[in-house]
Design a protein around this motif. Structure first.
Motif, PDB file in Angstrom:
ATOM      1  N   GLN A 153       0.834  -1.208   0.000  1.00 18.00           N
ATOM      2  CA  GLN A 153       0.000   0.000   0.000  1.00 18.00           C
ATOM      3  C   GLN A 153       0.867   1.255   0.000  1.00 18.00           C
ATOM      4  O   GLN A 153       0.538   2.242  -0.665  1.00 18.00           O
ATOM      5  N   LEU A 154       1.972   1.214   0.732  1.00 12.24           N
ATOM      6  CA  LEU A 154       2.866   2.371   0.770  1.00 12.24           C
ATOM      7  C   LEU A 154       3.445   2.642  -0.613  1.00 12.24           C
ATOM      8  O   LEU A 154       3.522   3.805  -1.054  1.00 12.24           O
ATOM      9  N   ALA A 155       3.845   1.580  -1.323  1.00 10.69           N
ATOM     10  CA  ALA A 155       4.402   1.743  -2.665  1.00 10.69           C
ATOM     11  C   ALA A 155       3.360   2.307  -3.625  1.00 10.69           C
ATOM     12  O   ALA A 155       3.647   3.206  -4.428  1.00 10.69           O
ATOM     13  N   ILE A 156       2.137   1.796  -3.534  1.00  8.65           N
ATOM     14  CA  ILE A 156       1.060   2.285  -4.399  1.00  8.65           C
ATOM     15  C   ILE A 156       0.770   3.759  -4.108  1.00  8.65           C
ATOM     16  O   ILE A 156       0.626   4.580  -5.013  1.00  8.65           O
ATOM     17  N   TRP A 157       0.703   4.105  -2.818  1.00  4.19           N
ATOM     18  CA  TRP A 157       0.460   5.499  -2.436  1.00  4.19           C
ATOM     19  C   TRP A 157       1.578   6.404  -2.951  1.00  4.19           C
ATOM     20  O   TRP A 157       1.321   7.519  -3.439  1.00  4.19           O
ATOM     21  N   ALA A 158       2.820   5.927  -2.873  1.00  7.34           N
ATOM     22  CA  ALA A 158       3.952   6.725  -3.337  1.00  7.34           C
ATOM     23  C   ALA A 158       3.864   7.000  -4.831  1.00  7.34           C
ATOM     24  O   ALA A 158       4.187   8.097  -5.297  1.00  7.34           O
ATOM     25  N   VAL A 159       3.397   6.008  -5.585  1.00  3.00           N
ATOM     26  CA  VAL A 159       3.240   6.193  -7.042  1.00  3.00           C
ATOM     27  C   VAL A 159       2.044   7.091  -7.341  1.00  3.00           C
ATOM     28  O   VAL A 159       2.114   8.009  -8.161  1.00  3.00           O
ATOM     29  N   GLN A 160       0.928   6.836  -6.670  1.00  2.31           N
ATOM     30  CA  GLN A 160      -0.285   7.625  -6.906  1.00  2.31           C
ATOM     31  C   GLN A 160      -0.078   9.104  -6.650  1.00  2.31           C
ATOM     32  O   GLN A 160      -0.583   9.952  -7.396  1.00  2.31           O
ATOM     33  N   THR A 161       0.632   9.429  -5.601  1.00  2.38           N
ATOM     34  CA  THR A 161       0.794  10.825  -5.189  1.00  2.38           C
ATOM     35  C   THR A 161       2.023  11.508  -5.801  1.00  2.38           C
ATOM     36  O   THR A 161       2.210  12.702  -5.614  1.00  2.38           O
ATOM     37  N   GLY A 162       2.825  10.724  -6.497  1.00  2.00           N
ATOM     38  CA  GLY A 162       4.041  11.294  -7.058  1.00  2.00           C
ATOM     39  C   GLY A 162       5.170  11.413  -6.054  1.00  2.00           C
ATOM     40  O   GLY A 162       6.195  12.047  -6.328  1.00  2.00           O
ATOM     41  N   ALA A 163       5.011  10.786  -4.887  1.00  2.00           N
ATOM     42  CA  ALA A 163       6.031  10.873  -3.843  1.00  2.00           C
ATOM     43  C   ALA A 163       7.357  10.255  -4.269  1.00  2.00           C
ATOM     44  O   ALA A 163       8.418  10.644  -3.760  1.00  2.00           O
ATOM     45  N   VAL A 164       7.312   9.326  -5.221  1.00  2.00           N
ATOM     46  CA  VAL A 164       8.557   8.697  -5.680  1.00  2.00           C
ATOM     47  C   VAL A 164       9.482   9.704  -6.356  1.00  2.00           C
ATOM     48  O   VAL A 164      10.693   9.508  -6.415  1.00  2.00           O
ATOM     49  N   ASN A 165       8.898  10.789  -6.857  1.00  2.00           N
ATOM     50  CA  ASN A 165       9.713  11.812  -7.526  1.00  2.00           C
ATOM     51  C   ASN A 165       9.734  13.129  -6.736  1.00  2.00           C
ATOM     52  O   ASN A 165      10.136  14.163  -7.272  1.00  2.00           O
ATOM     53  N   ARG A 166       9.322  13.081  -5.488  1.00  2.00           N
ATOM     54  CA  ARG A 166       9.242  14.281  -4.667  1.00  2.00           C
ATOM     55  C   ARG A 166      10.641  14.841  -4.368  1.00  2.00           C
ATOM     56  O   ARG A 166      11.513  14.116  -3.924  1.00  2.00           O
ATOM     57  N   PRO A 167      10.888  16.135  -4.618  1.00  2.00           N
ATOM     58  CA  PRO A 167      12.187  16.726  -4.266  1.00  2.00           C
ATOM     59  C   PRO A 167      12.420  16.650  -2.771  1.00  2.00           C
ATOM     60  O   PRO A 167      11.507  16.906  -1.979  1.00  2.00           O
ATOM     61  N   LEU A 168      13.599  16.283  -2.357  1.00  2.00           N
ATOM     62  CA  LEU A 168      13.923  16.167  -0.937  1.00  2.00           C
ATOM     63  C   LEU A 168      14.685  17.398  -0.441  1.00  2.00           C
ATOM     64  O   LEU A 168      15.344  18.067  -1.203  1.00  2.00           O
TER      65      LEU A 168
END
Length: 221
Positions: free
Chosen positions: A206-221
């Motif tokens: 679920q965390l991985a899916i949420w990260a993809v759905q919200t664009g968190a995988v490409n979120r600037p840190l």
């Protein structure tokens, strides 16, 4: 030593598997049972690290067995074994938290390797179903059925936790994340547990899916 529980309604298969795995290095078979009810009782006593779960059994099947075991012991790793290349069973088991899926015809070397990969929080999917799983995951991640996370909870995520979320969204195992971020695997496991608690998510899928759905995988840190 990795403790393994075998669940299969075919006596000859499960006993043969028990004998073969007993000579595998760093693997100990704690029990070999014929159904989900017995598996739950055995898991309560032996607390296995990895469960080899037949998918089609009388009464409760491996999909439901996976759900019940993961609900009671979230950290247990489950590898689904079957002779059937069936989308419904594959996705059902993975949705319920299975670490992977292997055909019963897989070699003992492959099975032993898969047990070790699952134990280290990796994923095991045969090439025959990998493409289907990727397509299904993409559909889930980008579809209209989005995971809901409290916005205030997201604000509590630290920079280091965002790094871990991005690696989980990228499909990395705990071992790979530890190497990527120069952390111990224990630290990674604890961080993921804390993140899931903060966001109210059930598991790393679920965390991985949420990260993809919200664009968190490409979120600037």
């Amino acid at each position: 030593m990795i403790k393994v529980l075998i669940v299969d309604d075919q006596e000859l298969f499960r006993e043969s598997l028990k004998v073969v795995l007993s000579v595998s290095e760093n693997i100990r078979v704690t029990d070999a049972v014929s159904g989900v009810s017995q598996a739950l009782r055995s898991a309560e006593q032996e607390r296995p690290d990895v469960v080899l779960m037949d998918i089609r059994m009388p009464g409760m099947d491996g999909v439901e067995g996976t759900r019940l075991l993961k609900k009671r012991w979230p950290d247990v790793k489950i590898i689904v074994l079957t002779t059937f290349d069936d989308d419904e069973y594959i996705f059902g088991a993975l949705k319920n938290g299975a670490s992977g899926y292997l055909l019963k015809g897989s070699s003992i070397a492959k099975l032993s390797e898969s047990i070790r990969i699952a134990y280290e929080d990796g994923a095991i999917i045969t090439p025959t179903v990998a493409t289907k799983v990727i397509h299904q995951f993409s559909h889930m991640a980008q579809g209209s059925s989005r995971l809901q996370v409290d916005k205030e909870a997201v604000k509590d995520i630290s920079r280091s936790e965002w790094q871990i979320i991005q690696t989980v969204g990228g499909g990395m195992s705990n071992k790979e994340i530890a190497q990527e971020l120069s952390l111990s695997e224990g630290t990674v496991r604890n961080s993921i547990s804390n993140i899931l608690f903060k966001l109210g998510l059930r598991d790393r899928t679920q965390l991985a899916i949420w990260a993809v759905q919200t664009g968190a995988v490409n979120r600037p840190l």
